[in-house]
Motif scaffolding. Structure first.
Motif, PDB file in Angstrom:
ATOM      1  N   LEU A  21       0.776  -1.158   0.073  1.00 49.00           N
ATOM      2  CA  LEU A  21      -0.129  -0.025   0.107  1.00 49.00           C
ATOM      3  C   LEU A  21       0.712   1.215  -0.086  1.00 49.00           C
ATOM      4  O   LEU A  21       1.659   1.153   0.993  1.00 49.00           O
ATOM      5  CB  LEU A  21      -1.094   0.177   1.201  1.00 49.00           C
ATOM      6  N   PRO A  22       0.648   2.104  -0.908  1.00 52.16           N
ATOM      7  CA  PRO A  22       1.366   3.287  -0.923  1.00 52.16           C
ATOM      8  C   PRO A  22       1.324   3.942   0.387  1.00 52.16           C
ATOM      9  O   PRO A  22       0.242   4.260   0.877  1.00 52.16           O
ATOM     10  CB  PRO A  22       0.957   4.053  -2.236  1.00 52.16           C
ATOM     11  N   ASP A  23       2.436   5.114   0.550  1.00 51.01           N
ATOM     12  CA  ASP A  23       2.444   5.724   1.814  1.00 51.01           C
ATOM     13  C   ASP A  23       1.836   6.926   1.554  1.00 51.01           C
ATOM     14  O   ASP A  23       2.305   7.860   0.515  1.00 51.01           O
ATOM     15  CB  ASP A  23       3.989   5.737   2.329  1.00 51.01           C
ATOM     16  N   GLU A  24       0.884   7.500   2.606  1.00 47.96           N
ATOM     17  CA  GLU A  24       0.582   8.829   2.322  1.00 47.96           C
ATOM     18  C   GLU A  24       1.484   9.928   2.685  1.00 47.96           C
ATOM     19  O   GLU A  24       1.165  11.126   2.270  1.00 47.96           O
ATOM     20  CB  GLU A  24      -0.724   9.029   3.350  1.00 47.96           C
ATOM     21  N   SER A  25       2.801   9.579   3.270  1.00 46.89           N
ATOM     22  CA  SER A  25       3.403  10.822   3.417  1.00 46.89           C
ATOM     23  C   SER A  25       4.446  11.116   2.375  1.00 46.89           C
ATOM     24  O   SER A  25       5.076  11.879   2.465  1.00 46.89           O
ATOM     25  CB  SER A  25       4.410  10.345   4.705  1.00 46.89           C
ATOM     26  N   ALA A  26       4.536  10.385   1.174  1.00 49.11           N
ATOM     27  CA  ALA A  26       5.353  10.400   0.161  1.00 49.11           C
ATOM     28  C   ALA A  26       4.657  11.829  -0.438  1.00 49.11           C
ATOM     29  O   ALA A  26       3.986  11.991  -0.659  1.00 49.11           O
ATOM     30  CB  ALA A  26       4.905   9.095  -0.823  1.00 49.11           C
ATOM     31  N   THR A  27       6.007  12.446  -0.863  1.00 46.16           N
ATOM     32  CA  THR A  27       5.742  13.701  -1.607  1.00 46.16           C
ATOM     33  C   THR A  27       5.655  13.512  -3.162  1.00 46.16           C
ATOM     34  O   THR A  27       5.084  14.241  -3.880  1.00 46.16           O
ATOM     35  CB  THR A  27       7.113  14.794  -1.520  1.00 46.16           C
ATOM     36  N   ALA A  28       6.110  12.190  -3.640  1.00 48.31           N
ATOM     37  CA  ALA A  28       6.142  11.761  -4.926  1.00 48.31           C
ATOM     38  C   ALA A  28       6.379  10.286  -5.201  1.00 48.31           C
ATOM     39  O   ALA A  28       6.880   9.569  -4.005  1.00 48.31           O
ATOM     40  CB  ALA A  28       7.300  12.524  -5.701  1.00 48.31           C
ATOM     41  N   ARG A  29       5.994   9.825  -6.136  1.00 46.50           N
ATOM     42  CA  ARG A  29       5.877   8.247  -6.120  1.00 46.50           C
ATOM     43  C   ARG A  29       6.542   7.676  -7.604  1.00 46.50           C
ATOM     44  O   ARG A  29       6.214   8.296  -8.570  1.00 46.50           O
ATOM     45  CB  ARG A  29       4.619   7.665  -6.010  1.00 46.50           C
ATOM     46  N   LEU A  30       7.271   6.727  -7.431  1.00 46.11           N
ATOM     47  CA  LEU A  30       7.944   6.118  -8.508  1.00 46.11           C
ATOM     48  C   LEU A  30       7.468   4.664  -8.706  1.00 46.11           C
ATOM     49  O   LEU A  30       7.664   3.860  -7.830  1.00 46.11           O
ATOM     50  CB  LEU A  30       9.430   6.184  -8.350  1.00 46.11           C
ATOM     51  N   PHE A  31       6.537   4.468  -9.515  1.00 43.01           N
ATOM     52  CA  PHE A  31       6.048   3.111 -10.130  1.00 43.01           C
ATOM     53  C   PHE A  31       6.849   2.500 -10.865  1.00 43.01           C
ATOM     54  O   PHE A  31       7.090   2.922 -12.126  1.00 43.01           O
ATOM     55  CB  PHE A  31       4.835   3.160 -10.525  1.00 43.01           C
ATOM     56  N   CYS A  32       7.293   1.146 -10.378  1.00 45.07           N
ATOM     57  CA  CYS A  32       8.508   0.497 -11.158  1.00 45.07           C
ATOM     58  C   CYS A  32       7.908  -0.782 -11.635  1.00 45.07           C
ATOM     59  O   CYS A  32       7.222  -1.593 -10.951  1.00 45.07           O
ATOM     60  CB  CYS A  32       9.720  -0.136 -10.212  1.00 45.07           C
ATOM     61  N   GLU A  54       8.774   7.774  -2.930  1.00 45.34           N
ATOM     62  CA  GLU A  54       8.388   6.693  -2.626  1.00 45.34           C
ATOM     63  C   GLU A  54       8.545   5.566  -3.745  1.00 45.34           C
ATOM     64  O   GLU A  54       8.009   5.688  -4.836  1.00 45.34           O
ATOM     65  CB  GLU A  54       6.739   6.243  -1.863  1.00 45.34           C
ATOM     66  N   VAL A  55       9.129   4.325  -3.729  1.00 46.30           N
ATOM     67  CA  VAL A  55       9.488   3.470  -4.757  1.00 46.30           C
ATOM     68  C   VAL A  55       8.232   2.373  -4.555  1.00 46.30           C
ATOM     69  O   VAL A  55       8.171   1.642  -3.532  1.00 46.30           O
ATOM     70  CB  VAL A  55      10.680   2.738  -4.614  1.00 46.30           C
ATOM     71  N   CYS A  56       7.274   2.508  -5.682  1.00 48.83           N
ATOM     72  CA  CYS A  56       6.177   1.689  -5.423  1.00 48.83           C
ATOM     73  C   CYS A  56       6.127   0.567  -6.738  1.00 48.83           C
ATOM     74  O   CYS A  56       6.310   0.830  -7.899  1.00 48.83           O
ATOM     75  CB  CYS A  56       4.752   2.443  -5.999  1.00 48.83           C
ATOM     76  N   LEU A  57       6.150  -0.839  -6.267  1.00 51.67           N
ATOM     77  CA  LEU A  57       6.394  -1.864  -7.162  1.00 51.67           C
ATOM     78  C   LEU A  57       5.240  -2.424  -7.593  1.00 51.67           C
ATOM     79  O   LEU A  57       4.334  -2.832  -7.217  1.00 51.67           O
ATOM     80  CB  LEU A  57       7.344  -2.981  -6.197  1.00 51.67           C
ATOM     81  N   VAL A  58       5.300  -2.535  -9.149  1.00 50.26           N
ATOM     82  CA  VAL A  58       3.761  -2.983  -9.918  1.00 50.26           C
ATOM     83  C   VAL A  58       4.163  -4.370  -9.615  1.00 50.26           C
ATOM     84  O   VAL A  58       5.152  -4.828 -10.172  1.00 50.26           O
ATOM     85  CB  VAL A  58       3.784  -2.330 -11.295  1.00 50.26           C
TER      86      VAL A  58
END
Length: 258
Positions: A21-32, A54-58
């Motif tokens: 689950l992505p973190d609400e505190s992230a200022t930006a997200r990188l979906f990999c 935040e590094v978000c893994l697909v």
């Protein structure tokens, strides 16, 4: 205590297409997106955070925790499913990253997000991949199952695993279907992506040399190139030079002043 329990009970579930689950505190997200034949765990050496990004893994179907689900078959179908899944997590600056065959799903998803009038990535990072209208291209696309099995052995070792017969057999089925999806992604004429592209090449990469990636400016109004040191699988170790590229193009004002 009761408020905390109530809050926990309303906590959103982990999205099916993301490893966490992505973190609400992230200022930006990188979906990999994962490399062909792999799942999200291939990014096990990567940090979960790059500064405040935040590094978000697909996690696509037919592999790892989604092994029982059918393969997506085409990048178009994969992107269409993500268009339905992703919008709640596109509420702040974001970008897509993928290497080789794993780069094209992010490209197609960007195209479909634009068509749907949904939030767009600030950047699409494409590593070791030709522009869509210059493909399909890649040595793997010409290999038979025996040759792909040999490549799987190398890939599993690169990821720090042991290529047991069971693991190779399971991974081969996914790799064959991922390669087929790449072959099916035929773009006769350049289309314009509604986002900037950072095209990343690797100095010792014999698979997709940087000089084959010259078509990306035809696909976007904002293309930047970066040639990094290393071979085809260097990205697996999250080298500092690669992480710097993400920060260069994705950092927010809040991240800069923090």
């Amino acid at each position: 205590m009761n408020r905390q329990s109530a809050s926990s009970s309303r906590r959103p579930r982990k999205p099916r297409w993301l490893s966490r689950l992505p973190d609400e505190s992230a200022t930006a997200r990188l979906f990999c997106f994962p490399y062909s034949g792999c799942g999200a765990s291939m990014y096990s050496r990567w940090p979960q955070w790059i500064g405040s990004i935040e590094v978000c893994l697909v996690q696509p179907p037919a592999r790892q925790n989604r092994i029982a689900e059918p393969h997506y078959e085409t990048y178009g179908a994969l992107a269409a499913a993500l268009v339905e899944e992703m919008p709640p997590y596109l509420d702040r600056p974001f970008a897509f990253f993928g290497h080789c065959g794993g780069a094209l799903p992010g490209v197609e998803l960007t195209r479909q997000l634009g068509e749907a009038g949904l939030p767009l990535p600030r950047r699409v990072f494409v590593s070791s991949q030709v522009a869509p209208h210059d493909g399909p291209y890649g040595r793997f696309l010409q290999l038979d199952e025996e040759a792909l099995t040999g490549e799987l052995h190398k890939m599993i070792v690169s990821l720090g695993g042991v290529p047991t017969p069971e693991l190779v057999e399971m991974s081969l089925e996914v790799l064959v279907k991922d390669v087929e999806a790449n072959k099916r992604y035929i773009v006769p004429e350049p289309f314009r992506l509604p986002a900037g592209v950072t095209a990343i090449g690797w100095s010792e990469d014999p698979e997709i040399p940087m000089d084959l990636m010259g078509g990306w400016p035809e696909a976007t109004d904002d293309c930047r190139y970066a040639l990094l040191e290393g071979g085809h699988f260097e990205f697996l170790d999250a080298p500092a030079a690669l992480l710097a590229e993400f920060e260069h193009d994705l950092r927010t004002d809040e991240a800069v002043t923090a």
